[in-house]
Design a protein around this motif. Structure first.
Motif, mmCIF file in Angstrom:
data_model
loop_
_atom_site.group_PDB
_atom_site.id
_atom_site.type_symbol
_atom_site.label_atom_id
_atom_site.label_comp_id
_atom_site.label_asym_id
_atom_site.label_seq_id
_atom_site.Cartn_x
_atom_site.Cartn_y
_atom_site.Cartn_z
ATOM 1 N N ALA B 35 0.837 -1.211 0.000
ATOM 2 C CA ALA B 35 0.000 0.000 0.000
ATOM 3 C C ALA B 35 0.872 1.262 0.000
ATOM 4 O O ALA B 35 0.469 2.287 -0.551
ATOM 5 C CB ALA B 35 -0.923 -0.009 1.213
ATOM 6 N N ALA B 36 2.044 1.173 0.626
ATOM 7 C CA ALA B 36 2.872 2.365 0.800
ATOM 8 C C ALA B 36 3.960 2.529 -0.256
ATOM 9 O O ALA B 36 4.654 3.548 -0.275
ATOM 10 C CB ALA B 36 3.511 2.332 2.191
ATOM 11 N N GLN B 42 8.999 9.961 3.203
ATOM 12 C CA GLN B 42 8.502 10.483 4.486
ATOM 13 C C GLN B 42 7.106 9.916 4.786
ATOM 14 O O GLN B 42 6.818 9.469 5.907
ATOM 15 C CB GLN B 42 8.459 12.018 4.426
ATOM 16 N N ALA B 43 6.266 9.926 3.753
ATOM 17 C CA ALA B 43 4.887 9.421 3.911
ATOM 18 C C ALA B 43 4.898 7.910 4.147
ATOM 19 O O ALA B 43 4.047 7.384 4.880
ATOM 20 C CB ALA B 43 4.065 9.766 2.684
ATOM 21 N N GLN B 44 5.868 7.211 3.557
ATOM 22 C CA GLN B 44 5.966 5.752 3.732
ATOM 23 C C GLN B 44 6.150 5.388 5.206
ATOM 24 O O GLN B 44 5.499 4.481 5.720
ATOM 25 C CB GLN B 44 7.145 5.205 2.923
ATOM 26 N N ARG B 45 7.051 6.139 5.903
ATOM 27 C CA ARG B 45 7.305 5.863 7.322
ATOM 28 C C ARG B 45 6.036 6.062 8.137
ATOM 29 O O ARG B 45 5.715 5.273 9.035
ATOM 30 C CB ARG B 45 8.410 6.787 7.849
ATOM 31 N N PRO B 106 -1.261 -0.116 -5.145
ATOM 32 C CA PRO B 106 -0.474 0.890 -4.434
ATOM 33 C C PRO B 106 -1.277 2.183 -4.266
ATOM 34 O O PRO B 106 -1.938 2.632 -5.201
ATOM 35 C CB PRO B 106 0.724 1.109 -5.360
ATOM 36 N N ALA B 107 -1.230 2.758 -3.058
ATOM 37 C CA ALA B 107 -2.037 3.945 -2.766
ATOM 38 C C ALA B 107 -1.341 5.197 -3.275
ATOM 39 O O ALA B 107 -0.116 5.241 -3.421
ATOM 40 C CB ALA B 107 -2.250 4.033 -1.269
ATOM 41 N N VAL B 108 -2.164 6.248 -3.549
ATOM 42 C CA VAL B 108 -1.596 7.508 -4.051
ATOM 43 C C VAL B 108 -1.505 8.561 -2.945
ATOM 44 O O VAL B 108 -0.871 9.592 -3.113
ATOM 45 C CB VAL B 108 -2.434 8.062 -5.229
ATOM 46 N N LEU B 114 -3.948 4.147 4.259
ATOM 47 C CA LEU B 114 -4.463 3.724 5.564
ATOM 48 C C LEU B 114 -5.785 2.955 5.412
ATOM 49 O O LEU B 114 -6.008 1.937 6.077
ATOM 50 C CB LEU B 114 -4.673 4.975 6.439
ATOM 51 N N ARG B 115 -6.648 3.452 4.502
ATOM 52 C CA ARG B 115 -7.937 2.785 4.265
ATOM 53 C C ARG B 115 -7.703 1.368 3.719
ATOM 54 O O ARG B 115 -8.338 0.410 4.139
ATOM 55 C CB ARG B 115 -8.770 3.611 3.276
#
Lengths: 114, 301
Positions: B35-36, B42-45, B106-108, B114-115
């Motif tokens: 998903a990440a 930064q957003a991945q962490r 994979p999320a954007v 998170l969903r």
């Protein structure tokens, strides 16, 4: 998406399981079915006295097929491993005994030390 | 409380919970990673931290819900049927297991990632939580301990679990047997069935063998020769047939003990009960033979 499906051996457990592991789980399942058998017998049917065919199962109150209905998983696992161990030893002993009792072939007769 | 926890029954329930956790653990790490993967570093962490946190929260919420749901009449039986199906699915061989990838897009954005994690964890955790709920039999303490064991597996223990089941595949078979046993004990505890089972104690043995014969079918089916494979269907069907007559006799007040049958109707009932399944079994075998023959012809053509 089960974690175990990351391992091909675990995902195909019915094919990849070892004979001793299979024997152990089969032992556990046998004891689980025996426990449900004990659960299915209504003691009220027989009153206070247990008839002879059921007393055959009853080796004292602690170790009895009728007492299996109170068993838990730890006991099933222990009994299953004991049963599989006993079968393994019997099989090993049986095969050794058969090997000793088997007569030598005619071709190898001259090589048999007397 | 300590002595209650250290009793053989509690330790045994804990062992069953650990086993169910091991064999039904979802691949959360893979879902979170997938998903990440398209997000900035930064957003991945953030997704990995909050994804793990949310996965644990969802599991805890579901475990509490299951305890309350299983207390409602009828749900214990439904849960038991679901557990038998889960055990059967667990033992069914999957030849492309390692090659198959999780169907996670994979999320954007952080919210979408998170969903995805919440939905995936909820779907993956249903079977796990149901099994634990069935074993715990309403004990919140055991549920909490079960969570305390399953959370480290979710977060850190995935490699350990994979190595363990890879070395000892018999753990999977044992897990299937424990799930079938849990399903049986849930059926016996079902409040709607308890009065009927008290009058028909022999039905308990039939139910236990039925649960095991359906749940462990992939295991013993793999050991049967091709001409004996129909037993996988015939054995559970025969047990369902016998149970059906037991239920019917209770509804229509018919004498079930064949030695006490006195009227013609009761004799006919007994004949149908013990011999009625034979024509159905023959019809099934004939139909199966036809289907197999047709498949062979199609494969040759």
């Amino acid at each position: 998406m089960l974690l175990i499906h990351r391992s091909p051996r675990a995902a195909n457990a019915v094919h990849t399981v070892s004979p001793s592991g299979e024997l152990f789980v089969a032992g556990v399942v046998i004891f689980m079915i025996l426990a449900s058998f004990a659960d299915a017998i209504d003691p009220a049917v027989f009153g206070q006295a247990v008839p002879p065919e059921f007393s055959l199962f009853d080796f004292g109150d602690e170790f009895s097929v009728l007492g299996l209905c109170h068993w838990n998983l730890l006991q099933f696992v222990t009994a299953g491993s004991l049963l599989s161990g006993a079968v393994f030893v019997l099989r090993l002993g049986g095969s050794r005994a058969c090997k000793v009792l088997r007569s030598a072939s005619r071709r190898a007769l001259s090589k048999v030390p007397i | 409380m300590e002595s209650q926890l250290l009793s053989a029954a509690s330790l045994s329930a804990l062992l069953a919970i650990v086993l169910i956790d091991l064999v039904l653990a979802g691949d959360n790490a893979l879902v979170i990673g997938l998903a990440a993967r398209n997000l900035p570093r930064q957003a991945q962490r953030k997704v990995i931290f909050w994804g793990t946190f949310v996965a644990i929260a969802v599991r805890a919420l579901m475990a509490i819900l299951v305890v309350y749901i299983l207390a409602l009449p009828g749900f214990m039986l439904a849960g038991a049927i679901a557990l038998v199906w889960i055990a059967r699915k667990l033992l069914t061989p999957d030849p492309d297991a390692a090659g198959s990838q999780a169907a996670v897009v994979p999320a954007v954005s952080f919210a979408v990632a998170l969903r995805t994690i919440v939905v995936a964890d909820a779907i993956m955790g249903i079977d796990n939580v149901l099994g634990i709920g069935g074993v715990a039999a309403g004990s919140i303490l055991l549920i909490v301990l079960g969570l305390a064991i399953s959370v480290p597996i979710i977060v850190w223990g995935s490699h350990l679990v994979i190595r363990l089941v890879d070395r000892f595949p018999s753990i999977i078979l044992l897990g299937g047997a424990v799930l079938a046993w849990t399903a049986y004990s849930m059926i016996v505890r079902e409040p709607l069935l308890a009065p009927w089972l008290a009058d028909h104690t022999a039905a308990k043995l039939v139910i236990a063998i039925l649960a095991f014969s359906i749940a462990l079918a992939p295991w013993y089916s793999a050991r049967l020769s091709e001409d004996r494979k129909p037993l996988v269907v015939l054995l559970p069907a025969l047990l369902v047939w016998l149970l059906g007559f037991e239920v019917a006799a209770g509804i229509w007040n018919i004498e079930m003990r064949y030695l006490r049958a006195a009227q013609t109707g009761e004799y006919l009932f007994q004949a149908a009960r013990w011999l009625g399944w034979l024509p159905l079994a023959v019809a099934f075998l004939w139909l199966r033979e036809q289907i197999v023959a047709r498949r062979r012809t199609t494969a040759r053509g």
